[in-house]
Scaffold this motif. Structure first.
Motif, PDB file in Angstrom:
ATOM      1  N   LYS A 596       0.670  -1.158  -0.167  1.00  0.00           N
ATOM      2  CA  LYS A 596       0.099  -0.015  -0.006  1.00  0.00           C
ATOM      3  C   LYS A 596       0.720   1.269  -0.043  1.00  0.00           C
ATOM      4  CE  LYS A 596      -3.444   2.371   2.856  1.00  0.00           C
ATOM      5  NZ  LYS A 596      -4.209   2.303   4.320  1.00  0.00           N
ATOM      6  N   ILE A 597       0.697   1.984  -1.030  1.00  0.00           N
ATOM      7  CA  ILE A 597       1.440   3.518  -1.120  1.00  0.00           C
ATOM      8  C   ILE A 597       1.024   4.377  -0.216  1.00  0.00           C
ATOM      9  CG2 ILE A 597       2.225   5.193  -2.610  1.00  0.00           C
ATOM     10  CD1 ILE A 597       3.582   2.698  -3.386  1.00  0.00           C
ATOM     11  N   ILE A 598       1.474   4.889   0.583  1.00  0.00           N
ATOM     12  CA  ILE A 598       0.940   5.916   1.414  1.00  0.00           C
ATOM     13  C   ILE A 598       1.382   7.324   1.543  1.00  0.00           C
ATOM     14  CG2 ILE A 598       0.603   4.365   3.600  1.00  0.00           C
ATOM     15  CD1 ILE A 598       2.982   5.691   4.818  1.00  0.00           C
ATOM     16  N   ALA A 599       2.339   7.686   0.640  1.00  0.00           N
ATOM     17  CA  ALA A 599       2.925   8.971   0.202  1.00  0.00           C
ATOM     18  C   ALA A 599       3.521   8.851  -1.071  1.00  0.00           C
ATOM     19  CB  ALA A 599       3.463   9.669   1.433  1.00  0.00           C
ATOM     20  N   ARG A 600       3.445  10.140  -1.801  1.00  0.00           N
ATOM     21  CA  ARG A 600       4.238  10.185  -3.087  1.00  0.00           C
ATOM     22  C   ARG A 600       4.618  11.550  -3.327  1.00  0.00           C
ATOM     23  NH1 ARG A 600       3.698   7.759  -9.297  1.00  0.00           N
ATOM     24  NH2 ARG A 600       4.544   9.456 -10.006  1.00  0.00           N
ATOM     25  N   GLU A 601       5.845  11.725  -3.878  1.00  0.00           N
ATOM     26  CA  GLU A 601       6.140  13.067  -4.474  1.00  0.00           C
ATOM     27  C   GLU A 601       6.943  12.666  -5.857  1.00  0.00           C
ATOM     28  OE1 GLU A 601       6.179  16.096  -3.270  1.00  0.00           O
ATOM     29  OE2 GLU A 601       4.866  15.341  -1.410  1.00  0.00           O
ATOM     30  N   THR A 602       6.986  13.586  -6.853  1.00  0.00           N
ATOM     31  CA  THR A 602       7.570  13.432  -7.973  1.00  0.00           C
ATOM     32  C   THR A 602       8.743  14.097  -8.294  1.00  0.00           C
ATOM     33  OG1 THR A 602       5.309  12.836  -8.762  1.00  0.00           O
ATOM     34  CG2 THR A 602       7.112  13.033 -10.634  1.00  0.00           C
ATOM     35  N   VAL A 603       9.820  13.988  -8.681  1.00  0.00           N
ATOM     36  CA  VAL A 603      11.032  14.746  -9.158  1.00  0.00           C
ATOM     37  C   VAL A 603      10.733  14.845 -10.648  1.00  0.00           C
ATOM     38  CG1 VAL A 603      13.423  15.056  -9.186  1.00  0.00           C
ATOM     39  CG2 VAL A 603      12.302  13.605  -7.417  1.00  0.00           C
ATOM     40  N   LYS A 604      10.469  16.180 -10.999  1.00  0.00           N
ATOM     41  CA  LYS A 604      10.337  16.340 -12.443  1.00  0.00           C
ATOM     42  C   LYS A 604      11.300  16.238 -13.524  1.00  0.00           C
ATOM     43  CE  LYS A 604       6.003  18.058 -12.377  1.00  0.00           C
ATOM     44  NZ  LYS A 604       5.298  16.940 -11.753  1.00  0.00           N
ATOM     45  N   ALA A 605      11.116  15.695 -14.586  1.00  0.00           N
ATOM     46  CA  ALA A 605      12.326  15.464 -15.596  1.00  0.00           C
ATOM     47  C   ALA A 605      12.684  16.787 -16.277  1.00  0.00           C
ATOM     48  CB  ALA A 605      11.566  14.635 -16.818  1.00  0.00           C
ATOM     49  N   TYR A 606      13.973  16.743 -16.586  1.00  0.00           N
ATOM     50  CA  TYR A 606      14.196  17.749 -17.672  1.00  0.00           C
ATOM     51  C   TYR A 606      13.615  17.530 -18.979  1.00  0.00           C
ATOM     52  CZ  TYR A 606      18.415  19.027 -14.606  1.00  0.00           C
ATOM     53  OH  TYR A 606      19.180  19.442 -13.338  1.00  0.00           O
ATOM     54  N   ARG A 607      12.901  18.724 -19.458  1.00  0.00           N
ATOM     55  CA  ARG A 607      12.553  18.490 -20.717  1.00  0.00           C
ATOM     56  C   ARG A 607      12.938  19.599 -21.745  1.00  0.00           C
ATOM     57  NH1 ARG A 607       7.485  21.073 -21.089  1.00  0.00           N
ATOM     58  NH2 ARG A 607       6.561  19.842 -22.966  1.00  0.00           N
ATOM     59  N   LYS A 608      13.207  19.333 -22.921  1.00  0.00           N
ATOM     60  CA  LYS A 608      13.441  20.048 -23.863  1.00  0.00           C
ATOM     61  C   LYS A 608      12.125  20.527 -24.590  1.00  0.00           C
ATOM     62  CE  LYS A 608      15.519  19.748 -28.593  1.00  0.00           C
ATOM     63  NZ  LYS A 608      16.080  18.791 -29.564  1.00  0.00           N
ATOM     64  N   ASN A 609      12.390  21.774 -25.043  1.00  0.00           N
ATOM     65  CA  ASN A 609      11.038  22.322 -25.491  1.00  0.00           C
ATOM     66  C   ASN A 609      11.029  21.952 -27.157  1.00  0.00           C
ATOM     67  OD1 ASN A 609       8.822  23.687 -26.197  1.00  0.00           O
ATOM     68  ND2 ASN A 609       9.752  25.977 -25.947  1.00  0.00           N
ATOM     69  N   VAL A 610      10.225  20.941 -27.404  1.00  0.00           N
ATOM     70  CA  VAL A 610       9.970  20.394 -28.614  1.00  0.00           C
ATOM     71  C   VAL A 610       9.144  21.064 -29.608  1.00  0.00           C
ATOM     72  CG1 VAL A 610      10.537  18.114 -28.188  1.00  0.00           C
ATOM     73  CG2 VAL A 610       8.273  18.671 -27.906  1.00  0.00           C
ATOM     74  N   LEU A 611       8.586  22.090 -28.770  1.00  0.00           N
ATOM     75  CA  LEU A 611       7.665  22.790 -29.772  1.00  0.00           C
ATOM     76  C   LEU A 611       8.070  24.236 -30.142  1.00  0.00           C
ATOM     77  CD1 LEU A 611       4.163  22.458 -27.819  1.00  0.00           C
ATOM     78  CD2 LEU A 611       4.971  20.994 -29.404  1.00  0.00           C
ATOM     79  N   ALA A 612       9.480  24.551 -29.946  1.00  0.00           N
ATOM     80  CA  ALA A 612      10.050  25.688 -30.202  1.00  0.00           C
ATOM     81  C   ALA A 612      10.248  26.340 -31.694  1.00  0.00           C
ATOM     82  CB  ALA A 612      11.650  25.639 -29.613  1.00  0.00           C
ATOM     83  N   LYS A 613      10.357  25.034 -32.456  1.00  0.00           N
ATOM     84  CA  LYS A 613      10.344  25.281 -33.962  1.00  0.00           C
ATOM     85  C   LYS A 613       9.120  25.216 -34.609  1.00  0.00           C
ATOM     86  CE  LYS A 613      10.600  20.286 -34.651  1.00  0.00           C
ATOM     87  NZ  LYS A 613      11.371  18.934 -35.080  1.00  0.00           N
ATOM     88  N   CYS A 614       7.875  25.148 -33.820  1.00  0.00           N
ATOM     89  CA  CYS A 614       6.565  25.289 -34.546  1.00  0.00           C
ATOM     90  C   CYS A 614       5.996  26.681 -34.084  1.00  0.00           C
ATOM     91  CB  CYS A 614       5.516  24.376 -33.932  1.00  0.00           C
ATOM     92  SG  CYS A 614       6.110  22.672 -33.969  1.00  0.00           S
TER      93      CYS A 614
END
Length: 650
Positions: A596-614
């Motif tokens: 049973k999971i009782i607590a959760r946190e998320t470490v966000k990913a580094y992400r490239k802005n793939v929409l920059a060229k649009c």
């Protein structure tokens, strides 16, 4: 190469030809042979004849008190008054020799000094032991008291009786020692020695006219302390005609001379060159050097019953000088003295070298330091993330910090310490399991080895009886803090008009990490806290795993009470989220009990802005790019490993 003569070869050996030089005297030869030796006052003095001091003129006493009430300062004044050290402005904490003691201003190790004092025409030998005041080092205090017949109980005239004062008084009382109350710091403008006298009379039943009021800083009235020691403390009850019986009450390690044992002689005498036997190991040694600490080592030819000194007998191994051991003369066996109850570790932590190549150096450093500090217990341990190391048992958190600091300062070793835990017990349910573990009740010092609920009838957790002394205006806040820590109130006594003594039964794991800090901040630093072991009680305990992307991290497993699991899990997850480095994929940090999971946190990913060229265009084009990126992250998350950096464990 050779200014005096050429080198010759003879039978394949190098040969230096001798040419007579200037005539050298014996003194100049000695001088050139020992260029680095600094002569101390002990070298200049002749050896002291210890037979000059009959038992009737010997007094062995300790100084006990709460932290910062002036034990070491009083010891400095006593050393000056008896002419043991010269009077200078630099005499501060003379007996505190460790760097960590001087930095923190606390005594960690009990220190011994022999003082010579002439009073009413007789010369007395006073053996003084300065002891630590912090609750974590009460084991040092109880050991020191075994070599004494009386104590000076120092109380601060400004702060009055504190928790550790009470604990130390009862240690001395149980050992049936004479207690001389000394009220120190009467020079402070807020000092109130009269109310402190009343507190001593009420709590300890000592008449107020027996209290001695002094200022150790300025030396006011300190001479009357020495007179009280001679008049009120009895001489040791020993027999010099009997064969030797000596108690080892402390030891240190010198890398050149081996083990230096501090001994108190209860019967007989010991001379240089005697053959002695250890009752614990049954090994025989020859006494190379004996002497008294004054406060530096001062060799003598003999030590007699009733005296306290040091002894070097060529013990090379760390384990040979067992604290509490009895030494006796070869072929004259005696009944061993009752030793000490071994110290019970209250806090366990994993210790690992920062770099695995340093393992052997760290091992020898830990071995040498555990000789100087015999209350640390050591078990071998290893972990997937941190490699080979140890599980060490300490008497408390300050003890753990001081041990770590001494490793760094004295042995240059840098280590990783895991979160401190306490020893739990589990009562096993089936006969098969009892046969496997060879006992019905097992002790768990490593949370990763915590047995499943299905195998166990009940879990037990350690409890302690805590004493809190506080000004009465903080009582309400402190009671709320204690209730939040699952404590049960046992007693409440008013010491005087505005101070209260509270007694609570605490689960040890609730106070081990940060209780003391909270207590101090709630009471503006006025409350003092002390605890003693009170056995075990049943508790609803659960094992909480910490998962990173679904994989359990063994080093972060913790044991918590069922009611607190959710809040503790959330705190650990939040801390990990802040200390884990970000990756190209997101990391799920979860706390789980079983499945049973009782607590959760998320470490966000580094992400490239793939929409920059649009720049405009159709939305489906953007959705296609984002979807492709999400699939790549998902794939990465499956193959990517999350390594917990070492500083995250700290």
């Amino acid at each position: 190469m050779w200014p005096l003569a050429s080198r010759g070869r003879c039978c394949g050996r190098a040969l230096a030809l001798w040419v007579p030089g200037p005539k050298r005297t014996r003194a100049s030869a000695l001088q050139s042979r020992t260029p680095h030796r600094r002569y101390s006052s002990a070298d200049r003095k002749e050896k002291i004849d210890m037979s000059r001091f009959p038992v009737e003129n010997t007094r062995n006493f300790s100084i006990i008190a709460h932290v910062d009430h002036g034990k070491s300062t009083l010891a400095d004044r006593l050393l000056e008054l008896t002419g043991t050290i010269d009077k200078t402005k630099d005499n501060k904490q003379v007996l505190d020799k460790l760097q960590v003691e001087r930095e923190r201003g606390i005594t960690v190790k009990a220190q011994t000094a022999s003082l010579f004092y002439t009073w009413e025409g007789k010369q007395y030998l006073l053996n003084l032991i300065d002891t630590p005041g912090h609750v974590d080092f009460s084991y040092e205090v109880s050991r020191s008291l075994s070599a004494c017949q009386g104590v000076l109980l120092v109380v601060d005239a400004n702060e009055g009786i504190q928790a550790q004062t009470v604990a130390n008084f009862f240690l001395a009382f149980e050992a049936q020692l004479s207690v001389i109350p000394v009220i120190n710091k009467i020079d402070l403008k807020n000092a109130d020695p009269e109310s402190v006298e009343k507190q001593i009379e009420k709590l300890f039943d000592i008449p107020s006219d027996e209290c001695i009021k002094i200022s150790a800083k300025f030396g006011t009235n300190v001479a009357s302390v020495l007179q009280a020691v001679i008049e009120r403390i009895p001489h040791p009850k020993v027999h010099r005609k009997n064969p030797l019986r000596a108690l080892v009450f402390d030891s240190t390690f010198d890398q050149y001379r081996g083990v230096i044992a501090n001994v108190a002689l209860f019967d007989g005498l010991v001379s240089k060159g005697d053959k002695i036997v250890s009752a614990h190991t049954q090994k025989t040694y020859e006494v190379n050097e004996i002497g008294i600490l004054n406060p530096n080592e001062h060799p003598t030819d003999k030590l007699y019953a009733g005296q306290v000194g040091y002894l070097i007998a060529g013990m090379k191994d760390v384990t040979e000088a067992q604290i509490g051991d009895t030494l006796y003369l070869h072929k004259q066996p005696v009944e061993p003295l009752p030793g000490f109850k071994s110290a019970k570790p209250m806090v366990f932590a994993g210790m690992y070298p920062v770099d695995q190549s340093e393992y052997n150096n760290l091992k020898s450093a830990v071995e040498k330091l555990t000789l100087n500090d015999s209350s640390v217990t050591v078990h071998r341990d290893s972990s997937l993330a941190l490699g080979a190391g140890w599980r060490l048992g300490f008497l408390g958190l300050l003890h753990m910090e001081v041990f770590n600091q001494r490793l760094e300062q004295e042995y240059n070793a840098s280590v990783i310490l895991t979160t401190p835990t306490v020893p739990y017990k589990a009562v096993l349910s089936s006969a098969k399991l009892i046969k496997e573990y060879r006992e019905k009740e097992i002790t768990i010092i490593n949370p990763a080895q915590f047995p499943d609920k299905s195998k166990v009838i009940e879990y037990l957790e350690p409890v302690v009886l805590g004493t809190i002394i506080t000004p009465d205006e903080y009582t309400g806040k402190i009671m709320m803090l204690c209730q939040a820590r699952r404590a049960v109130q046992k007693d409440m006594v008013f010491i005087d008009q505005n101070r209260v003594m509270l007694k609570y039964l605490f689960p040890l794991n609730e106070i081990v990490v940060d209780f003391y800090d909270y207590l101090k901040s709630l009471s503006s630093g006025y409350a003092s806290f002390d605890y003693e072991d009170a056995g075990y009680q049943t508790a609803e305990l659960v094992k909480m795993d910490i998962l990173l992307n679904g994989n359990i991290v063994e080093e972060l497993v913790t044991i918590v009470h069922k009611d607190k699991a959710h809040s503790v899990g959330k705190v650990i997850c939040e801390r990990l989220r802040d200390s884990l480095p970000r990756q190209l994929f997101e990391i799920a940090v979860q706390a789980a009990i079983g499945s049973k999971i009782i607590a959760r946190e998320t470490v966000k990913a580094y992400r490239k802005n793939v929409l920059a060229k649009c720049y405009g265009g159709d939305i489906t084009r953007k959705m296609k790019l984002l979807k492709r990126q999400a699939e790549g992250k998902k794939k990465l998350r499956k193959v990517g490993n999350v390594e917990v950096p070492k500083d995250a464990f700290i």
